[in-house]
Design a protein around this motif. Structure first.
Motif, PDB file in Angstrom:
ATOM      1  N   SER A 211       0.829  -1.210   0.000  1.00 49.75           N
ATOM      2  CA  SER A 211       0.000   0.000   0.000  1.00 49.75           C
ATOM      3  C   SER A 211       0.863   1.258   0.000  1.00 49.75           C
ATOM      4  O   SER A 211       0.529   2.249  -0.669  1.00 49.75           O
ATOM      5  CB  SER A 211      -0.935  -0.004   1.213  1.00 49.75           C
ATOM      6  OG  SER A 211      -0.196  -0.055   2.423  1.00 49.75           O
ATOM      7  N   GLN A 212       1.969   1.232   0.732  1.00 49.09           N
ATOM      8  CA  GLN A 212       2.877   2.381   0.735  1.00 49.09           C
ATOM      9  C   GLN A 212       3.506   2.586  -0.641  1.00 49.09           C
ATOM     10  O   GLN A 212       3.625   3.722  -1.126  1.00 49.09           O
ATOM     11  CB  GLN A 212       3.968   2.179   1.790  1.00 49.09           C
ATOM     12  CG  GLN A 212       3.484   2.280   3.215  1.00 49.09           C
ATOM     13  CD  GLN A 212       4.539   1.870   4.222  1.00 49.09           C
ATOM     14  OE1 GLN A 212       5.360   0.970   3.960  1.00 49.09           O
ATOM     15  NE2 GLN A 212       4.541   2.479   5.389  1.00 49.09           N
TER      16      GLN A 212
ATOM     17  N   LYS B  25       2.236   1.614  -3.519  1.00 49.96           N
ATOM     18  CA  LYS B  25       1.174   2.062  -4.429  1.00 49.96           C
ATOM     19  C   LYS B  25       0.946   3.562  -4.294  1.00 49.96           C
ATOM     20  O   LYS B  25       0.822   4.282  -5.291  1.00 49.96           O
ATOM     21  CB  LYS B  25      -0.114   1.297  -4.136  1.00 49.96           C
ATOM     22  CG  LYS B  25      -1.282   1.669  -5.053  1.00 49.96           C
ATOM     23  CD  LYS B  25      -2.512   0.841  -4.725  1.00 49.96           C
ATOM     24  CE  LYS B  25      -3.686   1.225  -5.634  1.00 49.96           C
ATOM     25  NZ  LYS B  25      -4.896   0.419  -5.293  1.00 49.96           N
ATOM     26  N   LEU B  26       0.898   4.057  -3.059  1.00 45.39           N
ATOM     27  CA  LEU B  26       0.706   5.483  -2.819  1.00 45.39           C
ATOM     28  C   LEU B  26       1.865   6.293  -3.380  1.00 45.39           C
ATOM     29  O   LEU B  26       1.665   7.348  -4.000  1.00 45.39           O
ATOM     30  CB  LEU B  26       0.562   5.733  -1.314  1.00 45.39           C
ATOM     31  CG  LEU B  26       0.345   7.192  -0.893  1.00 45.39           C
ATOM     32  CD1 LEU B  26      -0.940   7.748  -1.517  1.00 45.39           C
ATOM     33  CD2 LEU B  26       0.288   7.306   0.632  1.00 45.39           C
TER      34      LEU B  26
ATOM     35  N   ASN C 197       5.862   3.845 -22.151  1.00 49.59           N
ATOM     36  CA  ASN C 197       5.602   4.041 -20.724  1.00 49.59           C
ATOM     37  C   ASN C 197       6.867   3.965 -19.872  1.00 49.59           C
ATOM     38  O   ASN C 197       6.807   3.751 -18.661  1.00 49.59           O
ATOM     39  CB  ASN C 197       4.571   3.029 -20.217  1.00 49.59           C
ATOM     40  CG  ASN C 197       5.066   1.588 -20.323  1.00 49.59           C
ATOM     41  OD1 ASN C 197       5.899   1.276 -21.171  1.00 49.59           O
ATOM     42  ND2 ASN C 197       4.544   0.701 -19.475  1.00 49.59           N
TER      43      ASN C 197
ATOM     44  N   GLN D 221       2.220   4.970 -11.934  1.00 45.57           N
ATOM     45  CA  GLN D 221       1.323   3.830 -12.149  1.00 45.57           C
ATOM     46  C   GLN D 221       1.382   3.412 -13.617  1.00 45.57           C
ATOM     47  O   GLN D 221       1.274   4.237 -14.519  1.00 45.57           O
ATOM     48  CB  GLN D 221      -0.127   4.182 -11.801  1.00 45.57           C
ATOM     49  CG  GLN D 221      -0.328   4.921 -10.500  1.00 45.57           C
ATOM     50  CD  GLN D 221      -0.485   6.407 -10.700  1.00 45.57           C
ATOM     51  OE1 GLN D 221       0.382   7.056 -11.264  1.00 45.57           O
ATOM     52  NE2 GLN D 221      -1.613   6.936 -10.248  1.00 45.57           N
TER      53      GLN D 221
ATOM     54  N   LYS E 142       3.815   5.526  -5.887  1.00 43.38           N
ATOM     55  CA  LYS E 142       3.717   5.546  -7.348  1.00 43.38           C
ATOM     56  C   LYS E 142       2.617   6.497  -7.817  1.00 43.38           C
ATOM     57  O   LYS E 142       2.770   7.183  -8.837  1.00 43.38           O
ATOM     58  CB  LYS E 142       3.472   4.133  -7.875  1.00 43.38           C
ATOM     59  CG  LYS E 142       4.688   3.224  -7.778  1.00 43.38           C
ATOM     60  CD  LYS E 142       4.465   1.899  -8.489  1.00 43.38           C
ATOM     61  CE  LYS E 142       5.731   1.069  -8.531  1.00 43.38           C
ATOM     62  NZ  LYS E 142       5.568  -0.193  -9.296  1.00 43.38           N
ATOM     63  N   GLN E 143       1.540   6.562  -7.072  1.00 41.87           N
ATOM     64  CA  GLN E 143       0.471   7.495  -7.426  1.00 41.87           C
ATOM     65  C   GLN E 143       0.948   8.938  -7.297  1.00 41.87           C
ATOM     66  O   GLN E 143       0.678   9.774  -8.163  1.00 41.87           O
ATOM     67  CB  GLN E 143      -0.743   7.265  -6.523  1.00 41.87           C
ATOM     68  CG  GLN E 143      -1.515   5.981  -6.811  1.00 41.87           C
ATOM     69  CD  GLN E 143      -2.607   5.711  -5.788  1.00 41.87           C
ATOM     70  OE1 GLN E 143      -2.651   6.321  -4.719  1.00 41.87           O
ATOM     71  NE2 GLN E 143      -3.495   4.776  -6.114  1.00 41.87           N
ATOM     72  N   GLU E 144       1.656   9.221  -6.223  1.00 43.74           N
ATOM     73  CA  GLU E 144       2.139  10.585  -5.973  1.00 43.74           C
ATOM     74  C   GLU E 144       3.110  11.055  -7.049  1.00 43.74           C
ATOM     75  O   GLU E 144       3.199  12.257  -7.332  1.00 43.74           O
ATOM     76  CB  GLU E 144       2.818  10.651  -4.602  1.00 43.74           C
ATOM     77  CG  GLU E 144       1.858  10.528  -3.432  1.00 43.74           C
ATOM     78  CD  GLU E 144       2.592  10.465  -2.104  1.00 43.74           C
ATOM     79  OE1 GLU E 144       3.841  10.297  -2.119  1.00 43.74           O
ATOM     80  OE2 GLU E 144       1.934  10.562  -1.057  1.00 43.74           O
ATOM     81  N   HIS E 145       3.819  10.107  -7.664  1.00 50.32           N
ATOM     82  CA  HIS E 145       4.851  10.481  -8.636  1.00 50.32           C
ATOM     83  C   HIS E 145       4.524  10.019 -10.056  1.00 50.32           C
ATOM     84  O   HIS E 145       5.414   9.949 -10.912  1.00 50.32           O
ATOM     85  CB  HIS E 145       6.205   9.940  -8.176  1.00 50.32           C
ATOM     86  CG  HIS E 145       6.641  10.497  -6.858  1.00 50.32           C
ATOM     87  ND1 HIS E 145       7.134  11.774  -6.715  1.00 50.32           N
ATOM     88  CD2 HIS E 145       6.620   9.968  -5.598  1.00 50.32           C
ATOM     89  CE1 HIS E 145       7.430  11.999  -5.442  1.00 50.32           C
ATOM     90  NE2 HIS E 145       7.111  10.918  -4.748  1.00 50.32           N
ATOM     91  N   ASN E 146       3.255   9.715 -10.264  1.00 49.03           N
ATOM     92  CA  ASN E 146       2.769   9.386 -11.608  1.00 49.03           C
ATOM     93  C   ASN E 146       3.538   8.224 -12.228  1.00 49.03           C
ATOM     94  O   ASN E 146       3.929   8.265 -13.401  1.00 49.03           O
ATOM     95  CB  ASN E 146       2.843  10.628 -12.516  1.00 49.03           C
ATOM     96  CG  ASN E 146       2.008  10.472 -13.773  1.00 49.03           C
ATOM     97  OD1 ASN E 146       0.995   9.759 -13.778  1.00 49.03           O
ATOM     98  ND2 ASN E 146       2.425  11.122 -14.839  1.00 49.03           N
TER      99      ASN E 146
END
Length: 400
Positions: free
Chosen positions: A169-170, A172-173, A214, A181, A175-179
């Protein structure tokens, strides 16, 4: 048995790799058999508290050679960590107050052509490659010191690293914060020093990014020169840049966000701690052979088994990155093999037990022996292995 008094010493106790090794050896030495004191001869640094927090005595001498002499008279083993040079100011004191055993962990493989070298009972090189190079350079000497020169790698604190890894979960978060995904992340961690980064890595990544839309490059430790070169290649939008940090937990987040670790250094590696750390967390490593410089990276990375070794060519780098991108199964196999290799050959407790054995044998102490010593003597076997690695490079046709 009476405890062996040992001093683990260096010029300072900052956050560098040499000082980290002092910390790890001090941590893992068997406290039932050893009384450990860590000494910063010149100055202290940020690592003082980290070592003290392990319950280990630390002394900062601030250049006080009288105090060093007193400590040496009260110790059994003096273990010096340095680049191979033996500063007369320090080693004249060692000579006058020589304990039973003097060890040197030799980070850069230098040889001090002075009488002080006779004081060193064992000269321990941090990779077989560094040992081989030193022996080749000294082959003209009447005494090539083969009996005192050995290879003992840097220790890797595998258990500690695994205890600090981020949760799913950490990650995943992050990766979301730094684009990140859905991105395929190639990464590099190191000092913000152009000497420690070969910009051929950016050339190879740029060629890779043209084929894989990507693709992202996570870069820890960038200089203005590196960023300017990335801008010239028109890949700045592909870069995720972070400053270097002493927060190891944060560094492990960076490692875990990567799919492949790309290790390319202008000056090569005398050991390659960041490569070992990447392997510990299960990252496939792509590295570049640097035959005319430090080249221990090809000792860490077994081509085709724990990662890939390529020649310094942007198209080869791009090709191997594409190969890894396209084959998740290969990445999984390399990941598992990399973890196994670090556990087998570099785990800190095994490295330190090997060091303990050397001390026990030299002092003729009948302590329990560790049977699987990781110390390596200079031999034809390690020479042949190194030269085989020099010619064992990944090629696209080896995909089968």
């Amino acid at each position: 048995m009476k405890k062996i008094k040992i001093i683990e010493a260096g010029n300072e106790l900052g956050l560098g790799g040499t000082e980290y090794t002092i910390q790890l050896i001090s941590k893992f030495l068997n406290k039932e058999n050893f009384e450990v004191t860590v000494v910063g001869v010149r100055e202290g640094g940020a690592r003082v508290k980290l070592i003290q927090d392990l319950g280990i005595n630390v002394m900062i001498l601030n250049g006080d050679m009288v105090k060093l002499a007193q400590l040496l008279r009260e110790t059994d083993v003096f273990h010096w960590h340095g680049d191979g040079t033996l500063t007369p100011e320090i080693f004249s004191v060692v000579k006058a107050n020589k304990p039973k055993l003097v060890l040197m962990t030799n980070v850069f493989g230098l040889y001090d052509h002075s009488p002080f070298y006779d004081l060193v009972d064992y000269d321990l090189f941090i990779s077989k490659m560094i040992l081989i190079r030193r022996m080749f350079r000294d082959s003209h000497l009447e005494d090539n010191f083969a009996s005192k020169r050995k290879a003992l790698p840097y220790p890797v604190d595998v258990k500690h690293i695994n205890s600090l890894l981020p949760s799913d979960s950490q990650l995943k978060l992050f990766k979301q914060e730094h684009n990140l995904q859905g991105a395929f992340v190639v990464g590099r961690i190191g000092r913000a020093d152009i000497a420690k980064f070969d910009i051929i890595a950016l050339d190879g990544f740029a060629a890779f990014a043209k084929r894989v839309s990507n693709a992202k490059f996570l870069l820890v430790g960038a200089t203005q020169e590196i960023l300017a070169y990335a801008a010239a290649l028109n890949i700045l939008d592909k870069l995720i840049v972070f400053d270097t940090t002493s927060d190891f937990k944060q560094l492990l987040m960076y490692y875990k966000a990567m799919d492949v670790f790309l290790a390319a250094s202008r000056i090569g590696e005398s050991f390659g701690m960041v490569i070992a750390e990447a392997m510990t967390v299960g990252l496939p490593v792509v590295t570049i052979s640097t035959l005319d410089r430090d080249n221990a990276q090809i000792e860490l990375v077994d081509n085709g088994q724990t990662g890939f070794v390529v020649q310094r060519d942007k198209d080869r780098i791009a090709d191997v990155l594409v190969f890894l991108y396209e084959d998740e199964k290969i990445r999984e196999i390399l990941s598992a093999s990399a973890k196994r290799k670090v556990t087998k050959e570099y785990r800190a407790d095994k490295i330190v037990k090997s060091l303990e054995n050397l001390i026990y044998n030299h002092l003729n102490i009948g302590a329990a022996k560790y049977k699987e010593s990781l110390l390596k003597d200079y031999s034809l076997e390690i020479v042949n292995d190194y030269f085989n690695r020099c010619s064992d490079l990944w090629e696209p046709e080896n995909r089968s």
